[in-house]
Design a protein around this motif. Structure first.
Motif, short mmCIF file in Angstrom:
data_model
loop_
_atom_site.label_atom_id
_atom_site.label_comp_id
_atom_site.label_asym_id
_atom_site.label_seq_id
_atom_site.Cartn_x
_atom_site.Cartn_y
_atom_site.Cartn_z
N ARG B 157 22.22 9.14 2.68
CA ARG B 157 22.23 10.30 1.79
C ARG B 157 22.95 9.97 0.49
O ARG B 157 22.49 10.32 -0.60
CB ARG B 157 22.93 11.49 2.46
CG ARG B 157 22.87 12.78 1.64
CD ARG B 157 23.83 13.86 2.12
NE ARG B 157 25.22 13.51 1.91
CZ ARG B 157 25.86 13.53 0.74
NH1 ARG B 157 25.23 13.90 -0.36
NH2 ARG B 157 27.13 13.17 0.65
N LYS B 161 21.33 10.04 -3.14
CA LYS B 161 21.95 10.87 -4.17
C LYS B 161 22.20 10.05 -5.42
O LYS B 161 21.83 10.45 -6.54
CB LYS B 161 23.29 11.43 -3.65
CG LYS B 161 23.99 12.34 -4.63
CD LYS B 161 25.46 12.52 -4.29
CE LYS B 161 26.27 11.36 -4.86
NZ LYS B 161 27.72 11.59 -4.93
N ILE B 164 18.93 9.28 -7.21
CA ILE B 164 18.34 10.44 -7.90
C ILE B 164 19.12 10.75 -9.17
O ILE B 164 18.54 10.95 -10.24
CB ILE B 164 18.29 11.67 -6.95
CG1 ILE B 164 17.26 11.44 -5.84
CG2 ILE B 164 17.97 12.94 -7.73
CD1 ILE B 164 17.32 12.45 -4.71
N VAL B 165 20.45 10.78 -9.07
CA VAL B 165 21.26 11.07 -10.27
C VAL B 165 21.01 10.01 -11.33
O VAL B 165 20.81 10.34 -12.51
CB VAL B 165 22.76 11.15 -9.91
CG1 VAL B 165 23.62 11.22 -11.17
CG2 VAL B 165 23.04 12.37 -9.03
N VAL B 174 11.15 10.71 -10.46
CA VAL B 174 11.64 10.42 -9.12
C VAL B 174 10.45 10.55 -8.17
O VAL B 174 9.82 11.62 -8.10
CB VAL B 174 12.75 11.40 -8.70
CG1 VAL B 174 13.25 11.07 -7.30
CG2 VAL B 174 13.90 11.38 -9.70
N PRO B 176 8.25 11.43 -5.16
CA PRO B 176 8.49 12.52 -4.20
C PRO B 176 9.10 12.08 -2.87
O PRO B 176 9.96 12.78 -2.33
CB PRO B 176 7.09 13.11 -4.02
CG PRO B 176 6.42 12.88 -5.34
CD PRO B 176 6.94 11.56 -5.83
N PHE B 179 12.87 12.30 -2.92
CA PHE B 179 13.41 13.65 -2.74
C PHE B 179 13.25 14.12 -1.29
O PHE B 179 14.15 14.75 -0.74
CB PHE B 179 12.70 14.65 -3.65
CG PHE B 179 13.29 14.72 -5.02
CD1 PHE B 179 14.53 15.29 -5.23
CD2 PHE B 179 12.60 14.23 -6.12
CE1 PHE B 179 15.08 15.37 -6.50
CE2 PHE B 179 13.13 14.30 -7.39
CZ PHE B 179 14.38 14.87 -7.58
N HIS B 180 12.08 13.82 -0.71
CA HIS B 180 11.87 14.24 0.67
C HIS B 180 12.89 13.55 1.59
O HIS B 180 13.42 14.17 2.51
CB HIS B 180 10.44 13.93 1.11
CG HIS B 180 9.41 14.78 0.44
ND1 HIS B 180 9.49 16.15 0.39
CD2 HIS B 180 8.28 14.46 -0.24
CE1 HIS B 180 8.45 16.63 -0.26
NE2 HIS B 180 7.70 15.63 -0.67
N TYR B 182 15.88 12.42 0.70
CA TYR B 182 17.18 13.04 0.41
C TYR B 182 17.32 14.38 1.15
O TYR B 182 18.31 14.61 1.86
CB TYR B 182 17.35 13.23 -1.11
CG TYR B 182 18.50 14.14 -1.44
CD1 TYR B 182 19.81 13.67 -1.46
CD2 TYR B 182 18.29 15.50 -1.67
CE1 TYR B 182 20.87 14.52 -1.71
CE2 TYR B 182 19.35 16.35 -1.93
CZ TYR B 182 20.63 15.86 -1.95
OH TYR B 182 21.68 16.71 -2.18
N ASN B 183 16.33 15.25 0.98
CA ASN B 183 16.39 16.57 1.63
C ASN B 183 16.52 16.44 3.15
O ASN B 183 17.21 17.23 3.79
CB ASN B 183 15.15 17.40 1.28
CG ASN B 183 15.24 18.06 -0.09
OD1 ASN B 183 16.33 18.31 -0.59
ND2 ASN B 183 14.09 18.32 -0.69
N ILE B 186 20.06 16.18 4.47
CA ILE B 186 21.00 17.28 4.24
C ILE B 186 21.11 18.15 5.49
O ILE B 186 20.14 18.53 6.07
CB ILE B 186 20.58 18.15 3.04
CG1 ILE B 186 20.46 17.29 1.78
CG2 ILE B 186 21.56 19.30 2.83
CD1 ILE B 186 21.74 16.66 1.33
#
Lengths: 186, 186
Positions: B157, B161, B164-165, B174, B176, B179-180, B182-183, B186
């Motif tokens: 994670r 993170k 992405i930042v 980015v 997809p 992001f998937h 990363y999510n 969480i």
């Protein structure tokens, strides 16, 4: 259905806290300013801005029932924070309750928190007005305000960038429409 | 097909610059360490790590042809930076060229740069080994290295993170799957 700025504001007023209603009025003014500048229908911008937070304080379980029941509401909302639900659910409820049938306004209300992949100019204006209205005060907002005077897309990209960085720094999820919107502005 | 660590390293060596080959050897060592710690098949971790950058220096037009032609390669790669292509295209080429047929290894090679929604432990180990091998030196890598000693998911994670930042601060798209991924952590 035809609705004026004043009718829209009076309709949402009892559903909002006083501070949220004040925010709504500022979003209307900001949206009108952006609509003039970027040549978008001012009446639509006013009504969309006036109605954008209609469902902000709706009961979470009620919103969940709508998302589960209605096939037009994306089911993946349920996997993300309920703060994101009031846009799409609000647009949907306004269709049912007052016969809101302007697809441009429905789209702008629906996507005002998350953004989405293909945003119209009205979508961008409502998204941005909500982000930069004069009551907002968070890191980076002044830069976005300034950029909004000259470049609608770049201002949206900056707002989405700030939102994504804020969320991932906090260890929170990012709704897919938000990063699709961000990627679309690159 | 069965392939050893040494065979895999000898196979990729002529396809890489010397510095990239040295990186690959460090990723193998790092992946073995993580595999021991998190109880993942060490032989698979070695081979996946040895082969992960196989397509790093393939011709961009050649990679594009594979993506266009083969239905298993996701077409949306073409909308994103070609730096992201060598994982999925490399896994695909290794299937064709040496009959690589271990789906766990194929998945780990394929997703090593971007991550993906549902990552196996092996996927996570190759993704992370590539990120934290001792030659890496960028902001935040030490925190991820330290976290990798105790919590594989949290380390992933943090790496996602940071990625992405970094990308949104640079104004870059980015993919997809990132992001998937990363999510999902969480």
């Amino acid at each position: 259905m035809e609705i004026s700025r004043e009718q829209a504001l009076q309709y949402v007023k009892p559903h909002l806290k006083a501070s949220r209603f004040d925010h709504t009025v500022r979003v209307v003014d900001q949206a009108v300013e952006l609509a003039k500048q970027y040549k978008v229908d001012i009446d639509k911008a006013e009504v969309a801005a006036a109605l954008h937070d209609y469902a902000k304080y709706k009961d979470v379980d009620e919103m969940k029932r709508w998302i589960v029941q209605d096939r037009r509401l994306p089911k993946d909302l349920l996997d993300y924070h309920h703060e994101l639900w009031h846009g799409p659910v609000g647009a949907f409820m306004l269709e049912k309750e007052i016969g809101l049938d302007d697809v441009d306004i429905i789209s702008a209300i629906s996507s005002h928190t998350t953004g989405k992949k293909h945003m119209s100019k009205l979508d961008k204006i409502i998204f941005l007005a909500d982000y930069i209205e004069p009551g907002r005060d968070f890191p980076g907002v002044d830069e976005v305000r300034q950029k909004a005077e000259s470049d609608l897309d770049e201002a949206c990209r900056m707002a989405l960038k700030n939102t994504i960085v804020f969320l991932v720094e906090k260890g929170r999820t990012v709704y897919p429409d938000t990063f699709h919107a961000y990627n679309a502005f690159i």
